[in-house]
Design a protein around this motif. Structure first.
Motif, short mmCIF file in Angstrom:
data_model
loop_
_atom_site.label_atom_id
_atom_site.label_comp_id
_atom_site.label_asym_id
_atom_site.label_seq_id
_atom_site.Cartn_x
_atom_site.Cartn_y
_atom_site.Cartn_z
N PRO A 31 0.80 -1.23 0.00
CA PRO A 31 0.00 0.00 0.00
C PRO A 31 0.83 1.27 0.00
O PRO A 31 0.47 2.25 -0.68
CB PRO A 31 -0.83 -0.13 1.29
CG PRO A 31 -0.96 -1.59 1.49
CD PRO A 31 0.35 -2.17 1.05
N SER A 32 1.93 1.30 0.72
CA SER A 32 2.75 2.51 0.79
C SER A 32 3.65 2.70 -0.42
O SER A 32 4.19 3.79 -0.63
CB SER A 32 3.62 2.49 2.06
OG SER A 32 2.80 2.55 3.21
N CYS A 33 3.80 1.66 -1.22
CA CYS A 33 4.59 1.72 -2.47
C CYS A 33 3.77 1.00 -3.53
O CYS A 33 4.11 -0.12 -3.94
CB CYS A 33 5.96 1.07 -2.30
SG CYS A 33 6.96 1.71 -0.95
N PRO A 34 2.64 1.57 -3.97
CA PRO A 34 1.64 0.82 -4.72
C PRO A 34 2.09 0.28 -6.07
O PRO A 34 1.44 -0.62 -6.62
CB PRO A 34 0.50 1.85 -4.89
CG PRO A 34 1.13 3.19 -4.66
CD PRO A 34 2.24 2.95 -3.69
N ASP A 35 3.19 0.78 -6.61
CA ASP A 35 3.69 0.25 -7.88
C ASP A 35 4.49 -1.03 -7.69
O ASP A 35 4.87 -1.67 -8.68
CB ASP A 35 4.56 1.29 -8.59
CG ASP A 35 3.75 2.49 -9.07
OD1 ASP A 35 2.53 2.34 -9.30
OD2 ASP A 35 4.34 3.58 -9.21
N TRP A 36 4.78 -1.38 -6.44
CA TRP A 36 5.64 -2.52 -6.16
C TRP A 36 4.92 -3.60 -5.36
O TRP A 36 4.07 -3.31 -4.52
CB TRP A 36 6.86 -2.07 -5.34
CG TRP A 36 7.92 -1.38 -6.14
CD1 TRP A 36 8.03 -1.32 -7.49
CD2 TRP A 36 9.03 -0.63 -5.62
NE1 TRP A 36 9.14 -0.60 -7.85
CE2 TRP A 36 9.77 -0.17 -6.73
CE3 TRP A 36 9.46 -0.33 -4.33
CZ2 TRP A 36 10.93 0.59 -6.57
CZ3 TRP A 36 10.62 0.42 -4.18
CH2 TRP A 36 11.34 0.88 -5.29
N THR A 37 5.30 -4.84 -5.62
CA THR A 37 4.90 -5.95 -4.76
C THR A 37 5.88 -6.04 -3.59
O THR A 37 6.91 -5.34 -3.55
CB THR A 37 4.95 -7.27 -5.53
OG1 THR A 37 6.30 -7.53 -5.92
CG2 THR A 37 4.06 -7.22 -6.77
N VAL A 38 5.56 -6.93 -2.65
CA VAL A 38 6.47 -7.18 -1.54
C VAL A 38 7.84 -7.59 -2.06
O VAL A 38 8.88 -7.10 -1.61
CB VAL A 38 5.89 -8.26 -0.60
CG1 VAL A 38 6.95 -8.77 0.37
CG2 VAL A 38 4.68 -7.72 0.15
#
Length: 222
Positions: A31-38
Motif C-alpha cells: 500500500p505505501s509503495c503501490p507500484d511494487w509488490t512485496v
C-alpha cells in the motif's frame, strides 16, 4: 542507540518476516509503495545496499535508480535476495562506519511498509524507529509555511518546529509516537492528520508532511 546496530536488527526482522511469507504473500502489492509488490520492495532494499557499497548512489535516490534495482532482480527468489543482502551486510556496515548511517532510513521505513502489506506488526518500538522519527520531524518543520510553528505530541516524545514548547505551537497534533513517525514519512492520510489536530488549522500545512511523496488518500494503520 547505535544506528548501525539498529540497521542490523531491522535487517534480521525483515529477513524473518519474509522467510515466513508464502509465495502469494510476496506477490502482494504494498500500500505505501503501490507500484511494487512485496518482492519488488525487498529487491529495492537489497539493491540499495549493494549499490551503496559499490559507490553507485545518486543524491536524489531517483526512480530510475530504484527501478533498476528491482528490474535487475526480477527473476530472483526471496531466498536469493536474502542471500545477497546477507553478503552485503558487513560491507554496508563498514561503509556506514565511514560515511554515516544514512541507509538506516531505508530499512526502517520499508520494514513497516512490508509489515503493512503482509499484515504482520512488529518493530514499532525499535531504536531505529526513534532515530528515523528524530531525523524526519525536522524535515517536516523545514517544509512549513513561513511563520507557522508545529508541535507533535506523543505519549512519551514530543517535538516543536521552533524548539519551544510543542503545546504552544500554532498547530498541535496529539497521537502515538509511532503514528507521528509514520506521518512524517507521508504514510498517513490527511484525514488522520486532521483527527489528531488539537490546536490550530492543519489544512494549510498538510503538504509539510509530504516528505516522501503525496499523502495517501486512504487511512493507513501499519
Amino acid at each position: 542507540m547505535d544506528p548501525i546496530e539498529e540497521w542490523s536488527k531491522s535487517q534480521e526482522r525483515v529477513i524473518a518476516l519474509l522467510e515466513g511469507a508464502s509465495g502469494d504473500q510476496v506477490e502482494r502489492h504494498v500500500p505505501s509503495c503501490p507500484d511494487w509488490t512485496v518482492r519488488d520492495l525487498f529487491s529495492h532494499m537489497v539493491g540499495l545496499g549493494t549499490d551503496v557499497v559499490a559507490g553507485d548512489e545518486p543524491d536524489d535516490h531517483n526512480e530510475t535508480w530504484t527501478a533498476r534495482q528491482v528490474d535487475e532482480r526480477r527473476g530472483h527468489s526471496v531466498g536469493q535476495l536474502i542471500e545477497e543482502w546477507r553478503r552485503t551486510a558487513e560491507p554496508l556496515r563498514a561503509w556506514m562506519r565511514e560515511n554515516g548511517p544514512r541507509p538506516l532510513g531505508d530499512v526502517i521505513i520499508h520494514e513497516q511498509d512490508l509489515r503493512g502489506a503482509l499484515g504482520v506488526p512488529g518493530g514499532k518500538d525499535s531504536g531505529g524507529v526513534a532515530l528515523i522519527r528524530d531525523r524526519f520531524a525536522p524535515r517536516v518543520g523545514a517544509r512549513l509555511p513561513e511563520g507557522t510553528t508545529l508541535g507533535l505530541v506523543g505519549t512519551q516524545w514530543s517535538w516543536a518546529s521552533d524548539g519551544g514548547d510543542p503545546e504552544q505551537a500554532d498547530v498541535v497534533l496529539h497521537a502515538d509516537e509511532f503514528e507521528l513517525h509514520r506521518a512524517s514519512l507521508a504514510r498517513r492520510s490527511a484525514d488522520q492528520l486532521r483527527s489528531w489536530t488539537t490546536k490550530g488549522d492543519v489544512e494549510p500545512i498538510l503538504d509539510a508532511f509530504a516528505t516522501l511523496g503525496d499523502l495517501p488518500e486512504e487511512d493507513r494503520t501499519e
